[in-house]
Write a protein that holds these residues in place. Structure first.
Motif, PDB file in Angstrom:
ATOM      1  N   SER A  98     -27.476 -52.864 -15.678  1.00 56.73           N
ATOM      2  CA  SER A  98     -27.298 -54.473 -15.664  1.00 56.73           C
ATOM      3  C   SER A  98     -28.224 -55.091 -16.767  1.00 56.73           C
TER       4      SER A  98
ATOM      5  N   ASP B  90     -20.676 -51.948 -16.334  1.00 57.99           N
ATOM      6  CA  ASP B  90     -20.311 -52.703 -15.239  1.00 57.99           C
ATOM      7  C   ASP B  90     -19.797 -51.720 -14.132  1.00 57.99           C
TER       8      ASP B  90
ATOM      9  N   ASP C 244     -25.664 -58.777 -11.744  1.00 58.27           N
ATOM     10  CA  ASP C 244     -24.434 -58.058 -11.827  1.00 58.27           C
ATOM     11  C   ASP C 244     -23.427 -59.251 -12.173  1.00 58.27           C
TER      12      ASP C 244
END
Length: 207
Positions: free
Chosen positions: A21, A55, A76
């Motif tokens: 992230s 992601d 996130d």
């Protein structure tokens, strides 16, 4: 209802998903510079693609390695929002996306951001991520590179532009609809009242 302040998450920071992230987060200013500086759309799309891949990977690895954390739970979706914000501002500045659409989408996030601050004062955690919200983000993050490709006056551009427009329309619709659902949860939380600690449980319950 939004989650209470105490959730089944750990306080770990140095995890593999969190590192991914952070890598995605570092790509946001690079992505924005590529779009507004040299207007290197091809490289901007590469950065966005890498961000999309990481992601997917950080969520997958969090499940496989059992490395869920409060930091990751907040980081996130925040990085997703930053990519959307960067793309909206850049495409608005270049005339690819109308400014009214930019204002509507940014306004949605600002309103929900205020709601999150209020929820924290009442003892609740952030809104849980929903599949509808993830789907909206997915559509928008696919729409932006397609809209960029659609600016080229060639066969690829003629195919990409209508696809990008379709992704954008559905993405905006779902983004706004998911925002309304989050607002509904906010209203329910306000009606339930502040969270008070449950006796002996270490968890909060609505008062």
């Amino acid at each position: 209802m939004p989650g209470t302040g105490e959730q089944d998450r750990t306080d770990r920071v140095l995890t593999v998903p969190n590192l991914l992230s952070v890598l995605r987060l570092a790509g946001v200013p690079l992505f924005l510079w590529l779009l507004l500086g040299p207007q290197a759309d091809g490289w901007a799309i590469v950065v966005l693609a890498v961000g999309g891949a990481t992601d997917w990977a950080d969520g997958k690895l969090a499940r496989l390695l059992n490395q869920y954390s409060r930091v990751g739970e907040l980081l996130d979706p925040a990085v997703d929002r930053l990519y959307i914000l960067a793309a909206l501002l850049a495409l608005g500045a270049r005339g690819v996306v109308p400014w009214w659409a930019v204002a509507v989408l940014i306004g949605r996030d600002l309103v929900l951001g205020v709601c999150v601050v209020v929820l924290r004062r009442y003892g609740y955690g952030p809104f849980p991520v929903t599949y509808l919200g993830k789907a909206a983000t997915f559509l928008l993050l696919y729409a932006f590179p397609l809209l960029l490709l659609g600016q080229a006056d060639n066969a690829w551009g003629h195919v990409a532009l209508p696809l990008g427009t379709a992704f954008a329309v559905w993405g905006v619709a779902l983004y706004l609809w998911s925002g309304l659902l989050y607002l509904g949860r906010f209203v329910l939380a306000m009606r339930a009242g502040p969270v008070v600690a449950g006796a002996g449980t270490g968890r909060g319950t609505p008062r």
